[in-house]
Design an enzyme around this catalytic site. Structure first.
Site, mmCIF file in Angstrom:
data_model
loop_
_atom_site.group_PDB
_atom_site.id
_atom_site.type_symbol
_atom_site.label_atom_id
_atom_site.label_comp_id
_atom_site.label_asym_id
_atom_site.label_seq_id
_atom_site.Cartn_x
_atom_site.Cartn_y
_atom_site.Cartn_z
ATOM 1 N N CYS A 1 10.706 -14.503 -2.813
ATOM 2 C CA CYS A 1 9.990 -14.895 -4.030
ATOM 3 C C CYS A 1 10.920 -15.521 -5.061
ATOM 4 O O CYS A 1 10.468 -16.262 -5.945
ATOM 5 C CB CYS A 1 9.241 -13.706 -4.622
ATOM 6 N N CYS B 1 12.591 -5.184 0.461
ATOM 7 C CA CYS B 1 11.833 -5.946 -0.534
ATOM 8 C C CYS B 1 12.447 -5.779 -1.921
ATOM 9 O O CYS B 1 12.495 -4.673 -2.461
ATOM 10 C CB CYS B 1 10.373 -5.492 -0.550
ATOM 11 N N ASP C 1 10.768 -6.816 -20.255
ATOM 12 C CA ASP C 1 9.783 -6.614 -19.191
ATOM 13 C C ASP C 1 10.460 -6.793 -17.840
ATOM 14 O O ASP C 1 11.578 -7.322 -17.752
ATOM 15 C CB ASP C 1 8.621 -7.607 -19.344
ATOM 16 N N ASP C 2 9.759 -6.360 -16.789
ATOM 17 C CA ASP C 2 10.360 -6.398 -15.450
ATOM 18 C C ASP C 2 10.359 -7.793 -14.846
ATOM 19 O O ASP C 2 11.306 -8.200 -14.181
ATOM 20 C CB ASP C 2 9.623 -5.428 -14.515
ATOM 21 N N CYS D 1 0.858 -1.180 0.000
ATOM 22 C CA CYS D 1 0.000 0.000 0.000
ATOM 23 C C CYS D 1 0.895 1.231 0.000
ATOM 24 O O CYS D 1 2.118 1.124 0.021
ATOM 25 C CB CYS D 1 -0.911 -0.001 1.231
ATOM 26 N N CYS E 1 4.900 -14.757 -1.988
ATOM 27 C CA CYS E 1 5.278 -13.695 -1.053
ATOM 28 C C CYS E 1 4.259 -13.661 0.082
ATOM 29 O O CYS E 1 3.055 -13.612 -0.174
ATOM 30 C CB CYS E 1 5.320 -12.343 -1.756
#
Length: 477
Positions: free
Chosen positions: A438, A238, A347-348, A2, A384
């Site tokens: 992850c 993170c 792409d990421d 968030c 995650c």
């Protein structure tokens, strides 16, 4: 994940909070809320939807006071119901408390059960309400926010960056591993704490520094001070903030995210060079990676996909079906740039694989001869538990497939992931300073049924530093 923000501004906080939340909209699209305080009254407005939909001039003028906090929500835990919109407000013995939280606790259920056995009633399904109860519990005995935050850090397990409004004072704190980002800024008539530095930029403020892991920051009309509540033997920022989640123009833990992603793109080429006619990003999150790849390879950077700027982030849409529908609306091919070309598509990350498959199909239908997909993260193989919406292994395309099987499933001519070591080098810190759960399946906090890395946390009695110049000296020393 968030977005949170807290502001003390002598000229009023409602409009500064609004613009700051607008800058953090990429961190959550489900709901938005603001709580402000004036005199003895706590004012709140919370609505499902985007920031621009949640507030107007009248609602902002009704949020009175020179101190306040705000929140945009992306739900990884807790139901999508109005009761879960933050900030949450509490009243206790003349104290007005509002809380907003970014992160995910892995021991919410056991803490909630403990409080329910005592007769506590909960109105929401989120861990944020648990944090509020822990704070109120400490305030009942000591009325000290420092003691309350120390109790939080002892009891909470997981990731959390929190802003709290206690009467006329903002408190902000970050978990001892620093999993979630949080930074401090100086604005014209006060101070701001926010998830990312872009919220400070939106107010033409100056980034001072990051909130240190385990630190409690206090802001009121007299200024800013801090105390170190806990220290850990490692950090665990993170890694997905650098890969995808943070805005590219943000500075996260001292690193410009755009530069990190550009270096990752360079490392992608160095690790496994591909011959192609154009380097094409998947906008917007792949743009910095593609810029780095084109820079290192000498292959022209050409846009082959155009983004509908009125679409939000498909990754954080709540259902897979919505994500799939959104891809065609969000992206359209530039056929003249793709036809008969060997396309290096950058792409990421690849999470579920469905979006990548659709994009590859779109580019092929536009006439591309070859599509070489280069990815700015290693294979995502594990869920995650700390705030990113990757909840189960069965959803992750790379969990049960090798690279060739993933390539075949997506339909690309070739598939190249950045090597793990090259990702670490691009970020500029070691694996011990990052949460890589992850990518590795090893987590920095204890999670039932999962492998965890050993982390030791000490709780210390800190000394307040009470002015901005002190912060500046600490930052450069």
């Amino acid at each position: 994940m968030c977005g949170i923000v807290g502001i003390v501004d002598a000229g009023g906080v409602s409009f500064p909070l609004y613009y700051s939340l607008y800058a953090l909209q990429h961190r959550g699209q489900e709901s938005a809320g603001i709580s402000s305080f004036e005199g003895t009254t706590l004012y709140t407005h919370r609505v499902q939807g985007l920031v621009a939909e949640a507030f107007n001039s009248n609602t902002l003028q009704g949020l009175r006071g020179n101190v306040g906090i705000g929140h945009v929500r992306y739900p990884t835990a807790g139901s999508k119901v109005p009761e879960n919109i933050q900030p949450f407000n509490f009243q206790y013995r003349g104290l007005n408390l509002a809380i907003a939280h970014d992160g995910n606790l892995v021991n919410t259920a056991e803490l909630r059960e403990e409080y329910e056995r005592r007769g506590q009633i909960f109105c929401t399904t989120t861990g944020t309400e648990v944090i509020g109860n822990i704070i109120v519990e400490a305030l009942r005995t000591s009325r000290s926010m420092e003691d309350a935050v120390r109790l939080c850090m002892r009891r909470l397990r997981g990731s959390y960056a929190v802003v709290a409004l206690l009467n006329g004072t903002i408190y902000a704190f970050r978990d001892p591993l620093g999993i979630k980002p949080l930074c401090i800024g100086k604005i014209d008539r006060g101070y701001i704490v926010a998830s990312e530095s872009v919220a400070i930029d939106a107010l033409d403020g100056t980034l001072v520094r990051d909130v240190r892991p385990g630190e409690l920051v206090r802001i009121d009309e007299d200024g800013l001070s801090s105390i170190q509540v806990a220290t850990a033997n490692r950090r665990a920022h993170c890694i997905f903030e650098y890969i995808y989640f943070a805005r590219a123009d943000s500075v996260i833990d001292g690193r410009l995210v755009y530069d990190v992603r550009r270096r990752i793109g360079q490392n992608l080429y160095d690790a496994d060079p591909v011959e192609g006619d154009i380097v094409c990003p998947v906008p917007d999150s792949g743009t910095a990676y593609a810029a780095g790849y084109a820079e290192r390879s000498g292959i022209p950077f050409v846009e082959g996909l155009m983004k509908n700027r009125y679409m939000g982030r498909t990754f954080i849409m709540p259902t897979q079906q919505q994500r799939e529908w959104a891809v065609r609306i969000k992206l359209n091919t530039v056929r003249g740039n793709l036809k008969d070309r060997r396309v290096i598509l950058v792409d990421d990350s690849i999470v579920r694989g469905t979006t990548s498959r659709r994009i590859v199909n779109m580019i092929r239908e536009a006439g591309a001869k070859e599509i070489h997909l280069c990815v700015g993260s290693p294979p995502i193989i594990a869920p995650c538990y700390l705030g990113v919406d990757m909840p189960t292994r069965t959803e992750l395309i790379a969990n049960s497939r090798d690279v060739e099987a993933v390539r075949e499933s997506i339909g690309a001519t070739s598939l190249i992931y950045v090597p793990f070591e090259d990702l670490m080098g691009a970020i500029g810190c070691g694996e011990r300073d990052l949460c890589t759960g992850c990518l590795t399946g090893c987590y920095p906090v204890e999670i039932l049924g999962e492998k965890s890395c050993h982390c030791a946390v000490d709780y210390v009695a800190g000394t307040h530093q009470s002015n901005l110049s002190t912060f500046g000296k600490q930052q450069t020393s």
